[in-house]
Design a protein around this motif. Structure first.
Motif, PDB file in Angstrom:
ATOM      1  N   GLY A  25      -3.789  -5.926 -10.357  1.00  0.00           N
ATOM      2  CA  GLY A  25      -2.840  -5.641  -9.349  1.00  0.00           C
ATOM      3  C   GLY A  25      -2.471  -4.284  -9.329  1.00  0.00           C
ATOM      4  N   PRO A  26      -1.411  -4.036  -8.465  1.00  0.00           N
ATOM      5  CA  PRO A  26      -0.952  -2.400  -8.668  1.00  0.00           C
ATOM      6  C   PRO A  26      -0.648  -1.961  -9.979  1.00  0.00           C
ATOM      7  CG  PRO A  26      -0.042  -3.553  -6.759  1.00  0.00           C
ATOM      8  CD  PRO A  26      -0.825  -4.682  -7.666  1.00  0.00           C
ATOM      9  N   GLY A  72       6.102 -20.074  -0.405  1.00  0.00           N
ATOM     10  CA  GLY A  72       5.044 -20.953  -1.233  1.00  0.00           C
ATOM     11  C   GLY A  72       4.756 -20.265  -2.425  1.00  0.00           C
ATOM     12  N   ILE A  73       4.707 -20.899  -3.575  1.00  0.00           N
ATOM     13  CA  ILE A  73       4.281 -20.417  -5.002  1.00  0.00           C
ATOM     14  C   ILE A  73       2.995 -19.888  -5.077  1.00  0.00           C
ATOM     15  CG2 ILE A  73       4.053 -21.025  -7.319  1.00  0.00           C
ATOM     16  CD1 ILE A  73       6.344 -23.051  -6.916  1.00  0.00           C
ATOM     17  N   ARG A  74       2.130 -20.476  -4.175  1.00  0.00           N
ATOM     18  CA  ARG A  74       0.464 -20.057  -4.351  1.00  0.00           C
ATOM     19  C   ARG A  74       0.346 -19.169  -3.284  1.00  0.00           C
ATOM     20  NH1 ARG A  74      -5.024 -23.799  -3.406  1.00  0.00           N
ATOM     21  NH2 ARG A  74      -5.890 -22.395  -2.073  1.00  0.00           N
ATOM     22  N   SER A  75       0.911 -19.246  -2.214  1.00  0.00           N
ATOM     23  CA  SER A  75       0.529 -18.356  -1.302  1.00  0.00           C
ATOM     24  C   SER A  75       1.395 -17.065  -1.295  1.00  0.00           C
ATOM     25  CB  SER A  75       0.512 -18.794   0.234  1.00  0.00           C
ATOM     26  OG  SER A  75       1.870 -19.435   0.379  1.00  0.00           O
ATOM     27  N   SER A  76       2.297 -16.825  -1.864  1.00  0.00           N
ATOM     28  CA  SER A  76       3.183 -15.421  -2.224  1.00  0.00           C
ATOM     29  C   SER A  76       2.477 -14.678  -3.236  1.00  0.00           C
ATOM     30  CB  SER A  76       4.500 -15.898  -2.503  1.00  0.00           C
ATOM     31  OG  SER A  76       4.570 -16.375  -3.743  1.00  0.00           O
ATOM     32  N   ARG A  77       1.202 -14.871  -3.635  1.00  0.00           N
ATOM     33  CA  ARG A  77       0.540 -14.095  -4.569  1.00  0.00           C
ATOM     34  C   ARG A  77      -1.042 -14.198  -4.081  1.00  0.00           C
ATOM     35  NH1 ARG A  77       1.882 -16.997 -10.203  1.00  0.00           N
ATOM     36  NH2 ARG A  77       1.873 -18.810  -8.856  1.00  0.00           N
ATOM     37  N   TYR A  78      -1.724 -13.296  -4.660  1.00  0.00           N
ATOM     38  CA  TYR A  78      -3.245 -13.273  -4.407  1.00  0.00           C
ATOM     39  C   TYR A  78      -3.818 -13.261  -5.558  1.00  0.00           C
ATOM     40  CZ  TYR A  78      -7.101 -12.085  -1.160  1.00  0.00           C
ATOM     41  OH  TYR A  78      -8.199 -12.249  -0.522  1.00  0.00           O
ATOM     42  N   ARG A  79      -4.902 -14.164  -6.208  1.00  0.00           N
ATOM     43  CA  ARG A  79      -5.541 -14.120  -7.347  1.00  0.00           C
ATOM     44  C   ARG A  79      -6.931 -13.649  -7.311  1.00  0.00           C
ATOM     45  NH1 ARG A  79      -7.463 -16.559 -11.683  1.00  0.00           N
ATOM     46  NH2 ARG A  79      -6.118 -17.116 -13.579  1.00  0.00           N
ATOM     47  N   ALA A  80      -7.182 -12.479  -6.965  1.00  0.00           N
ATOM     48  CA  ALA A  80      -8.390 -11.690  -7.049  1.00  0.00           C
ATOM     49  C   ALA A  80      -8.240 -10.185  -7.379  1.00  0.00           C
ATOM     50  CB  ALA A  80      -8.827 -11.621  -5.494  1.00  0.00           C
ATOM     51  N   PHE A  81      -9.439  -9.661  -7.467  1.00  0.00           N
ATOM     52  CA  PHE A  81      -9.298  -8.155  -7.962  1.00  0.00           C
ATOM     53  C   PHE A  81      -8.293  -7.473  -6.998  1.00  0.00           C
ATOM     54  CE2 PHE A  81     -10.791  -3.918  -8.720  1.00  0.00           C
ATOM     55  CZ  PHE A  81     -11.055  -3.911 -10.060  1.00  0.00           C
ATOM     56  N   GLY A  82      -7.640  -6.589  -7.572  1.00  0.00           N
ATOM     57  CA  GLY A  82      -6.575  -5.748  -6.608  1.00  0.00           C
ATOM     58  C   GLY A  82      -5.232  -6.543  -6.519  1.00  0.00           C
ATOM     59  N   THR A  84      -2.144  -8.905  -5.364  1.00  0.00           N
ATOM     60  CA  THR A  84      -1.494  -9.335  -4.188  1.00  0.00           C
ATOM     61  C   THR A  84      -1.347  -8.032  -3.169  1.00  0.00           C
ATOM     62  OG1 THR A  84      -0.123 -10.924  -5.812  1.00  0.00           O
ATOM     63  CG2 THR A  84       0.726 -10.340  -3.378  1.00  0.00           C
ATOM     64  N   SER A  85      -1.843  -7.012  -3.628  1.00  0.00           N
ATOM     65  CA  SER A  85      -2.137  -5.762  -2.910  1.00  0.00           C
ATOM     66  C   SER A  85      -2.916  -6.023  -1.683  1.00  0.00           C
ATOM     67  CB  SER A  85      -2.729  -4.661  -3.278  1.00  0.00           C
ATOM     68  OG  SER A  85      -4.020  -4.654  -3.648  1.00  0.00           O
ATOM     69  N   ALA A  86      -3.751  -7.237  -1.682  1.00  0.00           N
ATOM     70  CA  ALA A  86      -4.861  -7.806  -0.741  1.00  0.00           C
ATOM     71  C   ALA A  86      -3.862  -8.143   0.509  1.00  0.00           C
ATOM     72  CB  ALA A  86      -5.619  -8.732  -1.032  1.00  0.00           C
ATOM     73  N   TYR A 151      27.028   1.570   7.492  1.00  0.00           N
ATOM     74  CA  TYR A 151      25.845   1.624   7.050  1.00  0.00           C
ATOM     75  C   TYR A 151      24.899   3.014   7.226  1.00  0.00           C
ATOM     76  CZ  TYR A 151      25.750  -3.237   6.248  1.00  0.00           C
ATOM     77  OH  TYR A 151      26.083  -4.464   5.708  1.00  0.00           O
ATOM     78  N   ARG A 152      24.059   3.273   6.458  1.00  0.00           N
ATOM     79  CA  ARG A 152      23.085   4.664   6.809  1.00  0.00           C
ATOM     80  C   ARG A 152      21.652   4.238   6.937  1.00  0.00           C
ATOM     81  NH1 ARG A 152      19.971   4.868   2.245  1.00  0.00           N
ATOM     82  NH2 ARG A 152      20.594   3.770   0.586  1.00  0.00           N
ATOM     83  N   ARG A 153      20.979   5.437   7.366  1.00  0.00           N
ATOM     84  CA  ARG A 153      19.684   5.203   7.768  1.00  0.00           C
ATOM     85  C   ARG A 153      18.889   5.242   6.244  1.00  0.00           C
ATOM     86  NH1 ARG A 153      16.701   9.406  10.943  1.00  0.00           N
ATOM     87  NH2 ARG A 153      15.100   7.961  10.472  1.00  0.00           N
ATOM     88  N   GLY A 154      17.666   4.398   6.334  1.00  0.00           N
ATOM     89  CA  GLY A 154      17.006   4.454   4.902  1.00  0.00           C
ATOM     90  C   GLY A 154      15.648   5.070   5.104  1.00  0.00           C
ATOM     91  N   ARG A 155      15.053   5.313   4.149  1.00  0.00           N
ATOM     92  CA  ARG A 155      13.634   5.917   4.274  1.00  0.00           C
ATOM     93  C   ARG A 155      12.585   5.029   3.584  1.00  0.00           C
ATOM     94  NH1 ARG A 155      11.463  10.619   1.400  1.00  0.00           N
ATOM     95  NH2 ARG A 155      10.066  11.692   2.692  1.00  0.00           N
ATOM     96  N   PHE A 156      11.779   4.200   4.542  1.00  0.00           N
ATOM     97  CA  PHE A 156      10.801   3.385   4.054  1.00  0.00           C
ATOM     98  C   PHE A 156       9.475   4.273   4.091  1.00  0.00           C
ATOM     99  CE2 PHE A 156      12.397  -0.942   4.586  1.00  0.00           C
ATOM    100  CZ  PHE A 156      12.061  -1.546   3.216  1.00  0.00           C
ATOM    101  N   GLY A 157       8.562   4.173   3.046  1.00  0.00           N
ATOM    102  CA  GLY A 157       7.462   4.860   3.365  1.00  0.00           C
ATOM    103  C   GLY A 157       6.239   3.727   3.608  1.00  0.00           C
ATOM    104  N   TYR A 158       5.124   3.784   3.949  1.00  0.00           N
ATOM    105  CA  TYR A 158       4.301   3.101   4.179  1.00  0.00           C
ATOM    106  C   TYR A 158       3.013   3.329   3.610  1.00  0.00           C
ATOM    107  CZ  TYR A 158       7.273   1.094   7.591  1.00  0.00           C
ATOM    108  OH  TYR A 158       8.476   0.751   8.122  1.00  0.00           O
ATOM    109  N   GLY A 159       2.449   2.294   2.801  1.00  0.00           N
ATOM    110  CA  GLY A 159       1.311   2.420   1.880  1.00  0.00           C
ATOM    111  C   GLY A 159      -0.064   2.243   2.355  1.00  0.00           C
ATOM    112  N   GLY A 160      -1.014   2.545   1.736  1.00  0.00           N
ATOM    113  CA  GLY A 160      -2.639   2.000   2.216  1.00  0.00           C
ATOM    114  C   GLY A 160      -3.104   0.978   1.547  1.00  0.00           C
ATOM    115  N   ASP A 161      -4.304   0.859   1.779  1.00  0.00           N
ATOM    116  CA  ASP A 161      -5.080  -0.137   1.000  1.00  0.00           C
ATOM    117  C   ASP A 161      -5.363   0.376  -0.015  1.00  0.00           C
ATOM    118  OD1 ASP A 161      -7.246  -1.811   0.420  1.00  0.00           O
ATOM    119  OD2 ASP A 161      -8.545  -0.890   1.906  1.00  0.00           O
ATOM    120  N   LEU A 162      -5.027  -0.389  -1.175  1.00  0.00           N
ATOM    121  CA  LEU A 162      -5.161  -0.032  -2.588  1.00  0.00           C
ATOM    122  C   LEU A 162      -6.378  -0.015  -3.080  1.00  0.00           C
ATOM    123  CD1 LEU A 162      -3.460   1.018  -5.070  1.00  0.00           C
ATOM    124  CD2 LEU A 162      -3.559  -1.375  -5.930  1.00  0.00           C
TER     125      LEU A 162
END
Ligand code: FAD
Length: 476
Positions: A25-26, A72-82, A84-86, A151-162
């Motif tokens: 994973g990452p 879901g314990i199973r569906s909140s993860r991804y069991r393959a190369f890469g 849960t970034s999938a 409250y204040r504004r926040g700064r989310f960044g957006y990532g790509g396809d790992l």
């Protein structure tokens, strides 16, 4: 080239790696990439295939004992190369956010210490982590000013396809050995308590293959890291690395609770109609945190639509509180009697919140609804659960299930002292010379931020540590 462990002739016979990384994973891939070119020999062993198969996905099945885990314990993860970034493909891109200073402090009410690593040390790795994840920061405005708000504004960044970002790394410049269908099923200890072998098997061939390395890094995700260690109980009853009894404890998520409905005034609706990703994020100011036992969280406001990236109804919206969770030793992963197809005990997730969490959520709801009203940004109709005189446990029980962010944290927590955690400040398992853990299972507090940017920062820092201890002359 990525090698398939099912093919026995491709297995690394007789090889002793400098670093054996388990999980791609990452966390695992950022370490492998950083160590490539360092001169160290690196093997990456991934249990899943190149894409997700039923036989691999079913290894992740488990049961819920405490709060029912909505993802879901199973569906909140991804069991393959890469790993849960999938899940970050297409419009659901990785949302990246750094932890605040407040997130590094001990959670009041937990009785446990905070981070033994200062925030500045992780921030030093942010630019490299952002490059690795392909994070970009969009410039967007809020539809209303928030001066004077709690409250204040926040700064989310957006990532790509790992895997897309790393594609070239696996083909042209392969400097590590990558294996798929290589499932870690056991580890053994020598007399001095060091790991001397890791045992892997593929799905179709039950023969176990031994891998030797100078250092081992377990990077299998926040639920699997503790499940594996607890399973490795052949030589030590309580499982490898579990002298403190903390393996599996302090499971944390980011509880995500819809707390009410919001009616938007005209100008906010105009803004939401123009905007592709119609979500507004607000974060508490430091002054609010000081007055409210440091209860960090974020507020998400979104129009009520079935698909959030194409808003159709901007008249009404939902207010969602996404919070940190107080580290709680009773919120934990244990083993069940049920076995998976590889012969390992499955997990039981007993997810629990504390009174402090419920009190923090109540205060956040009160504050946000007052702020919206005071500054004419909308009217909030609060869910009746927040008006009812419910105790903390009644409040939690009023939910059939609870969702979080698919973020699994705290289960091999980091602590300067072996008394309060599993790994030290370098992610090395306390008392063991050569076993390291990467991923959000080492977070001593969950903090308010989506975890992956922090996971990669910590992994890059761990890579530097490994280079330092394995080959001092190689650190730039
Ligand atoms: C729908 C969804 C959306 C998300 N969105 C975000 C977001 O916007 N922002 C954010 O920060 N986070 C997000 N996350 C969480 C994020 O994906 C995880 O934090 C991140 O993937 C964790 O990285 P990791 O490498 O520690 O674990 P994982 O990515 O889970 O990787 C673990 C790897 O270990 C392998 N493995 C497991 N067991 C074994 C074994 N026995 N032997 C060998 N290999 C094994 C697995 O197959 C997997 O490849 C999201 C998660 C989901 C499900």
């Amino acid at each position: 080239m990525i090698k398939d462990f099912e093919a026995t002739d491709l297995r690394p016979k007789g090889k002793i790696y400098d670093v054996c990384i388990i999980g791609s994973g990452p966390a695992g891939l950022s370490i492998a990439k950083k160590l490539s070119g360092s001169g160290l020999s690196v093997g990456v062993f991934e249990g899943g295939g190149e894409t997700l198969t039923e036989e691999s996905a079913s290894i992740y099945e488990g049961t819920s004992a405490g709060i029912k885990y909505g993802h879901g314990i199973r569906s909140s993860r991804y069991r393959a190369f890469g790993g849960t970034s999938a899940h970050w493909q297409g419009p659901r891109r990785l949302m990246a956010l750094s932890l605040d200073e407040a997130d590094f402090l001990a959670d009041p009410g937990s009785g446990l210490p905070g981070w033994p690593v200062p925030r500045s040390e992780l921030l030093a790795y942010s630019p490299e982590a952002e490059r690795f994840l392909g994070v970009e920061y969009p410039s967007d405005d809020l539809p209303f000013p928030v001066e004077g708000w709690d409250y204040r504004r926040g700064r989310f960044g957006y990532g790509g396809d790992l895997l897309g970002i790393l594609g070239e790394h696996f083909t042209d410049k392969q400097e590590a050995d990558y294996f798929i269908n290589a499932n870690l099923v056991d580890m053994s200890l020598d007399e001095s308590g060091r790991i001397n072998k890791a045992f892997f098997r593929s799905f179709n061939n039950p023969d176990v293959f031994e891998v030797e390395a100078r250092k081992y890094v377990l990077a299998c995700g926040g639920m699997e890291n503790p499940r594996l260690l607890l399973n490795f109980n052949r030589q030590v009853d309580h499982g490898i690395g579990n002298e403190s009894g903390f393996v599996g404890r302090c499971f944390s998520e980011h509880p995500s609770i819809r707390v009410g409905e919001l009616w938007f005034p005209r100008d906010v609706r105009d803004y939401l109609e123009k905007r592709r990703s119609a979500r507004i994020y607000l974060f508490p100011r430091e002054s609010w945190l000081r007055d409210n036992f440091n209860f960090n969280h974020m507020i998400r406001v979104q129009p009520n639509t079935s698909s959030w990236w194409s808003p159709t109804n901007t008249r009404y919206g939902s207010v969602i509180v996404v919070t940190k969770q107080t580290a709680n030793t009773n919120s934990r992963i244990t083993l069940s009697d049920d076995k998976d197809a590889l012969g390992l005990s499955r997990m039981v997730l007993d997810w629990r919140l504390m009174e402090e969490d419920v009190e923090g959520i109540r205060r956040a709801v009160q504050t946000i609804s007052t702020n919206f009203a005071r500054f004419n940004a909308g009217r909030v109709r609060i869910d009746e659960r927040f008006h009812a005189d419910l105790s903390a446990s009644e409040f939690i029980e009023s939910f059939d299930e609870m969702r979080g962010g698919n973020h699994h944290m705290g289960t091999t927590r980091m602590s300067g002292s072996p008394k309060y955690g599993v790994v030290d400040e370098n992610c090395k398992v306390h008392g063991m010379g050569n076993l390291y853990i990467a991923g959000s299972s080492v977070f001593p507090t969950s903090g308010h931020a989506n975890p992956t940017l922090t996971i990669v920062e910590l992994s890059l820092r761990l890579s530097d540590h490994l280079m330092r201890v394995l080959s001092p002359e190689m650190v730039s």
